[in-house]
Design a protein around this motif. Structure first.
Motif, short mmCIF file in Angstrom:
data_model
loop_
_atom_site.label_atom_id
_atom_site.label_comp_id
_atom_site.label_asym_id
_atom_site.label_seq_id
_atom_site.Cartn_x
_atom_site.Cartn_y
_atom_site.Cartn_z
N TYR A 76 -6.07 15.70 -2.05
CA TYR A 76 -7.09 14.72 -1.70
C TYR A 76 -7.69 15.07 -0.35
N ARG A 77 -9.02 15.06 -0.26
CA ARG A 77 -9.71 15.45 0.96
C ARG A 77 -10.22 14.26 1.77
N GLY A 78 -9.91 13.07 1.32
CA GLY A 78 -10.32 11.88 2.04
C GLY A 78 -9.28 11.50 3.08
N ASP A 79 -9.10 10.20 3.28
CA ASP A 79 -8.12 9.69 4.24
C ASP A 79 -6.71 10.06 3.78
N LEU A 80 -6.05 10.92 4.53
CA LEU A 80 -4.75 11.44 4.10
C LEU A 80 -3.65 10.38 4.10
N ARG A 81 -3.89 9.23 4.72
CA ARG A 81 -2.90 8.15 4.65
C ARG A 81 -2.70 7.71 3.20
N LEU A 82 -3.71 7.94 2.37
CA LEU A 82 -3.62 7.57 0.95
C LEU A 82 -2.60 8.42 0.21
N THR A 83 -2.24 9.55 0.78
CA THR A 83 -1.30 10.48 0.13
C THR A 83 0.13 10.35 0.66
N LYS A 84 0.33 9.50 1.65
CA LYS A 84 1.62 9.42 2.32
C LYS A 84 2.56 8.42 1.64
N ARG A 85 3.84 8.68 1.81
CA ARG A 85 4.86 7.84 1.18
C ARG A 85 4.79 6.39 1.67
N GLU A 86 4.41 6.20 2.93
CA GLU A 86 4.34 4.84 3.47
C GLU A 86 3.46 3.95 2.60
N PHE A 87 2.38 4.51 2.08
CA PHE A 87 1.49 3.76 1.20
C PHE A 87 1.97 3.80 -0.25
N LEU A 88 2.28 4.98 -0.75
CA LEU A 88 2.58 5.15 -2.17
C LEU A 88 3.88 4.48 -2.60
N SER A 89 4.85 4.37 -1.68
CA SER A 89 6.15 3.81 -2.05
C SER A 89 6.05 2.33 -2.43
N GLN A 90 4.94 1.67 -2.08
CA GLN A 90 4.77 0.26 -2.46
C GLN A 90 4.74 0.07 -3.97
N LEU A 91 4.36 1.12 -4.70
CA LEU A 91 4.25 1.01 -6.15
C LEU A 91 5.56 1.29 -6.87
N GLU A 92 6.53 1.82 -6.15
CA GLU A 92 7.81 2.16 -6.77
C GLU A 92 8.54 0.90 -7.24
N GLY A 93 9.11 0.99 -8.43
CA GLY A 93 9.86 -0.14 -8.98
C GLY A 93 9.01 -1.15 -9.72
N ARG A 94 7.70 -0.95 -9.76
CA ARG A 94 6.82 -1.90 -10.45
C ARG A 94 6.69 -1.54 -11.92
N GLY A 95 6.64 -2.58 -12.75
CA GLY A 95 6.45 -2.43 -14.18
C GLY A 95 5.17 -3.13 -14.61
N LEU A 96 4.96 -3.22 -15.91
CA LEU A 96 3.73 -3.82 -16.41
C LEU A 96 3.60 -5.31 -16.09
N ASP A 97 4.73 -5.94 -15.79
CA ASP A 97 4.68 -7.37 -15.45
C ASP A 97 4.54 -7.59 -13.95
N SER A 98 4.31 -6.51 -13.19
CA SER A 98 4.21 -6.59 -11.73
C SER A 98 2.76 -6.78 -11.30
N GLU A 99 2.60 -7.12 -10.04
CA GLU A 99 1.28 -7.26 -9.43
C GLU A 99 0.75 -5.89 -9.04
N PHE A 100 -0.53 -5.63 -9.32
CA PHE A 100 -1.16 -4.37 -8.93
C PHE A 100 -2.44 -4.59 -8.13
N HIS A 101 -2.73 -5.83 -7.76
CA HIS A 101 -3.88 -6.11 -6.91
C HIS A 101 -3.52 -5.80 -5.45
N MET A 102 -4.28 -4.93 -4.82
CA MET A 102 -4.07 -4.68 -3.41
C MET A 102 -4.33 -5.97 -2.62
N GLY A 103 -3.45 -6.23 -1.65
CA GLY A 103 -3.55 -7.44 -0.87
C GLY A 103 -2.71 -8.58 -1.43
N GLU A 104 -2.09 -8.36 -2.59
CA GLU A 104 -1.24 -9.37 -3.21
C GLU A 104 0.10 -8.76 -3.60
N GLY A 105 1.10 -9.59 -3.75
CA GLY A 105 2.40 -9.12 -4.21
C GLY A 105 3.02 -8.06 -3.33
#
Length: 206
Positions: A144-173
């Motif tokens: 990714y050539r944009g903001d590299l913070r988007l590629t870092k674990r600090e951001f991406l790890s928020q999605l770990e452990g989520r399933g189809l019944d989880s929240e996926f709206h940014m700013g919520e959950g």
């Protein structure tokens, strides 16, 4: 645990994630399509970033053809029309060196409308690994050539452990977008949900 038992748990976990519950939890529709690379070498390298404990020589490819009915379900849930290649996805099944099932990976390109940065198209290619429970294990963003913070674990790890019944709206959950990049952050989250949905429809019949 034997490989068949682990695989059965994965399929059952996906099957139990009913589509009816997804409508209320679904993010706003955002176009996304499957990402592909031109060589197995690149694909394999990116797969190992999703499941670093996988046996490098034991990856299996599961190809699937969605029926017209399944395509209609996916398009309704995702909010956009599938490309022809999206209707025949490839899922990558990971095992460790002892043959134990680790999970399934898929690559998503969560953008169909081109975005230009410095005169060239900005790509956003997301890999999603789903574990034996049917939950997101890892998410990676490649080249990714944009903001590299988007590629870092600090951001991406928020999605770990989520399933189809989880929240996926940014700013919520508990999901916090990269500051100044709300749209790109949401696209990554959408890719995680889309990966789970594609697997549920294709594989979650156990």
């Amino acid at each position: 645990m034997p490989i068949k038992s682990r695989l059965r748990i994965f399929l059952t976990s996906l099957a139990l994630a009913g589509l009816g519950a997804q409508v209320a939890l679904a993010p706003a529709p955002a176009a996304a399509h499957l990402a592909k690379w031109g060589s197995w070498e690149i694909t394999h390298r990116n797969l190992m970033k999703l499941f670093p404990d996988a046996d490098p020589n034991a990856w299996r490819i599961k190809r699937y053809q969605y029926s017209d009915k399944e395509v209609a379900v996916l398009e309704r849930e995702l909010g956009f029309a599938l490309y022809p290649e999206d209707k025949t996805p490839e899922f990558y099944v990971a095992h460790d060196s002892e043959g134990r099932f680790l999970g399934v990976a898929i690559f998503i390109d969560p953008r169909t409308k081109p975005k230009v940065l410095d005169g060239s198209v900005l790509t956003l290619e997301v890999g999603v690994g789903v574990d034996a429970r049917g939950k997101i294990d890892r998410v990676r963003v490649y080249d990714y050539r944009g903001d590299l913070r988007l590629t870092k674990r600090e951001f991406l790890s928020q999605l770990e452990g989520r399933g189809l019944d989880s929240e996926f709206h940014m700013g919520e959950g508990g999901l916090v977008p990269v500051s100044g990049e709300p749209e790109e952050s949401q696209l990554v989250a959408n890719a995680g949900r889309e990966a789970l949905l594609l697997m549920k429809v294709a594989l979650g019949k156990g």
